[in-house]
Scaffold this active site. Structure first.
Site, PDB file in Angstrom:
ATOM      1  N   ASN B 391       0.827  -1.192   0.000  1.00 41.50           N
ATOM      2  CA  ASN B 391       0.000   0.000   0.000  1.00 41.50           C
ATOM      3  C   ASN B 391       0.871   1.255   0.000  1.00 41.50           C
ATOM      4  OD1 ASN B 391      -1.791   2.048   0.398  1.00 41.50           O
ATOM      5  ND2 ASN B 391      -2.711   1.241   2.239  1.00 41.50           N
ATOM      6  N   ASP B 392       1.492   1.543   1.129  1.00 40.68           N
ATOM      7  CA  ASP B 392       2.259   2.783   1.261  1.00 40.68           C
ATOM      8  C   ASP B 392       3.328   2.952   0.181  1.00 40.68           C
ATOM      9  OD1 ASP B 392       0.838   3.596   3.459  1.00 40.68           O
ATOM     10  OD2 ASP B 392       2.192   2.657   4.889  1.00 40.68           O
ATOM     11  N   VAL B 393       3.927   1.856  -0.243  1.00 45.82           N
ATOM     12  CA  VAL B 393       5.029   1.959  -1.202  1.00 45.82           C
ATOM     13  C   VAL B 393       4.541   2.332  -2.599  1.00 45.82           C
ATOM     14  CG1 VAL B 393       6.493   0.350   0.054  1.00 45.82           C
ATOM     15  CG2 VAL B 393       5.015  -0.517  -1.752  1.00 45.82           C
ATOM     16  N   THR B 394       3.209   2.444  -2.778  1.00 45.57           N
ATOM     17  CA  THR B 394       2.679   2.853  -4.086  1.00 45.57           C
ATOM     18  C   THR B 394       1.969   4.198  -3.991  1.00 45.57           C
ATOM     19  OG1 THR B 394       0.531   1.837  -3.681  1.00 45.57           O
ATOM     20  CG2 THR B 394       2.220   0.436  -4.665  1.00 45.57           C
ATOM     21  N   SER B 432       1.453   3.363   7.608  1.00 47.41           N
ATOM     22  CA  SER B 432       1.718   4.759   7.946  1.00 47.41           C
ATOM     23  C   SER B 432       0.460   5.476   8.404  1.00 47.41           C
ATOM     24  CB  SER B 432       2.300   5.480   6.740  1.00 47.41           C
ATOM     25  OG  SER B 432       1.306   5.590   5.750  1.00 47.41           O
TER      26      SER B 432
END
Lengths: 104, 464
Positions: B391-394, B432
């Site tokens: 999720n966060d890494v995109t 996050s």
């Protein structure tokens, strides 16, 4: 042999810094895909501390120091065998696949 | 055996360790590297057994057999998804072993040539107590990290008032204890240092959250190396110093790479507390936005009609054990003539390289698995991005929204591909606590469900 004169310490320090520099360059050359096996190997080799544990377990008879040493040997051995084996398992998965192997 | 002979054998062993690390620069040379490491260790152990002072072969042999049996059993049985906690557990043992070796040296200094009981050399005492201190921190920190990774302890960061002040005070206390120890060489103070260091180790890891674990595990890896170094100085043993420095450097570099992957300084991660308190306001404004939902058939249809698919796996894939089903899906797509590749973010998963190992386990050829820098410029030419358990890494907010906590973090540009498929359990935010605007984008289709089940269903629809 008089260990721990200041010369011995300075030699140790020299070795230490040179090893840090070698470590720095060698580790940067490790491909990111193999960072998990890197942790496995470093785990296994840091257990070379077993050398100290063996020295402590060396004398015959039993005293406090020897018991500590033997515990150290057991702990380090768990790591040495475990670390190298788990790394071996990881690395054998990274074999080149010429043919697609089906199944697990 | 002469002391020169010993020094040479130790040197060979140290060189073999360096080659072991060097081998990891490529998958093809890595297995030879591992064998070098094993040979190096055998040389080190046998050289030490040849010492004149080492006489109790039976006890030592038994200890090695017991430890070796336990280690082998665990290493052969462990699931690849559980690797991070296994590594954490192993680190704790290195730390503990360092404490025991230091204690042994303290109780029997003659065996190590560092003086007599009650009159150990000052330098040795300092080195010994530093080794003990780092070893004990490594031990308790790793135990806690293990608990968090295993799920025995909540992965949520635990933050309380004056945390850093307390840690700093404990650190000062340890310095005083070490000085005290050097002066009067009392066993009580030695064990006090051990106990206080153990407490500090717990306190240092407790505020660090689950997804920061790649940094923590790397850091503890580094500590275990420095602990070995400390013992190496105590025993004036170059092999221990060299190996400790190699491991210490390795862990430090991994920590650096991981924190860079999150655009955070190591200090910031160490101080911890990230992602604990979610900022509720950030996710509120999106509640009325429309999310396009799809099912496995839709996903199969979209991918079947594409030329190229990039799969972005994350920790969710590991949790669902979806790697095998995912590889099967990839195989079918490849048979259809579709280009399938995998994009790995540096901090995907719970330890460095976690995703690579899982994909390798599922028989994904490593040539198809690419790092962020290698593949990021290919997203605009890609038709479908298949994000599974990440999720966060995109999240494009990392590039556009300066107020976002993840602003500045390098991300995979999945939003540049023509369409994005998101496999997720729910609309919940990532670690996050930041909402991902990509979910509401027109070209995004959300696939809600278990990652493994979803892949299996897609496989069924593709082969139907």
């Amino acid at each position: 042999m008089e260990a721990h004169s200041s010369e011995v310490f300075v030699i140790g320090l020299t070795v230490f810094f040179l090893a840090c520099i070698i470590g720095y360059y060698v580790v940067w050359s490790v491909t990111p895909a193999l960072h998990s096996p890197l942790m496995g190997v470093t785990n296994a080799i840091s257990s070379v501390i077993i050398v100290g544990a063996i020295l402590a377990s060396g004398p015959q008879g039993f005293d406090t120091s020897k018991i500590f040493g033997l515990i150290g040997v057991v702990l380090a051995s768990v790591n040495i065998f475990g670390g190298f084996l788990v790394t071996y398992r990881m690395l054998s998965m990274f074999k080149k696949k010429t043919k697609k192997n089906k199944g697990k | 055996m002469s002391s020169n002979m010993v020094a040479i054998l130790y040197l060979i062993s140290a060189l073999l360790f360096i080659f072991a690390l060097r081998g990891l620069s490529h998958p093809e040379s890595s297995r030879t590297g591992n064998i070098f490491g094993i040979i190096g260790m055998i040389i080190a152990v046998f050289t030490t057994l040849m010492f004149k002072s080492v006489l109790s072969y039976y006890e030592i042999g038994a200890a090695i057999l017991i430890g070796g049996a336990i280690g082998s059993f665990i290493a052969l049985r462990i699931e690849m998804t559980a690797l991070p906690q296994l590594v954490a557990a192993f680190h704790s043992l290195v730390g503990l072993a360092a404490v025991f070796v230091a204690a042994a040296a303290f109780y029997d200094p003659v065996a190590f040539n560092i003086g007599k009981v009650g009159s150990i050399k000052v330098a040795s005492l300092i080195e010994m107590s530093i080794g003990t201190f780092i070893g004990a921190i490594t031990f308790s920190g790793s135990v806690l990290a293990f608990g968090k990774l295993q799920g025995t302890i909540s992965g949520k960061p635990i933050v309380f008032k004056f945390q850093h002040l307390i840690n700093a005070l404990i650190f000062l206390l340890i310095i005083f204890l070490i000085i005290f120890f050097v002066v009067n060489q009392s066993p009580t103070i030695f064990w006090t240092i051990v106990v206080v260091s153990i407490i500090l180790g717990f306190l240092v890891v407790i505020p660090i959250g689950g997804a920061d674990m790649p940094v923590v595990v790397s850091m503890l890896n580094s500590y275990s190396g420095w602990a070995a170094c400390g013992i190496g100085f105590t025993l004036s043993n170059n092999l221990l110093i060299i190996t400790g420095a190699l491991v210490g450097a390795s862990g430090a570099i991994l920590s650096y790479i991981m924190s860079k992957g999150m655009n955070r300084s190591i200090i910031n991660v160490v101080l911890g507390g990230f992602g604990g308190e979610q900022d509720a306001s950030a996710s509120k404004d999106n509640s009325d936005k429309i999310v396009k939902q799809g099912n496995a058939e839709d996903a199969a249809y979209i991918m079947k009609n594409a030329d190229s698919v990039i799969i972005v796996p994350g920790y969710g894939m590991a949790v669902a054990q979806a790697q095998h089903a995912l590889r099967e899906m990839g195989d079918i797509l490849k048979k259809e003539g579709i280009e399938v590749r995998y994009a790995i973010h540096p901090v995907a998963g719970r330890m460095p390289g976690h995703m690579n190992v899982l994909l390798a386990e599922a028989n994904v050829p490593y040539e198809e698995v690419l790092e962020l820098d290698e593949i990021n410029h290919d997203f605009p030419m890609t038709e479908v991005s298949f994000v599974i358990g990440a999720n966060d890494v995109t999240n494009p907010a990392a590039k556009t929204d300066e107020s976002s906590p993840i602003f500045g973090m390098p991300i995979l540009d999945v939003e540049k591909s023509q369409s994005v498929l998101f496999v997720k359990r729910s609309m919940a935010t990532g670690y996050s606590g930041v909402d991902n605007e990509l979910f509401y984008s027109d070209n995004t289709t959300m696939l809600f469900g278990d990652a493994k089940k979803m892949c299996e269903d897609i496989v069924k629809s593709l082969s139907a």
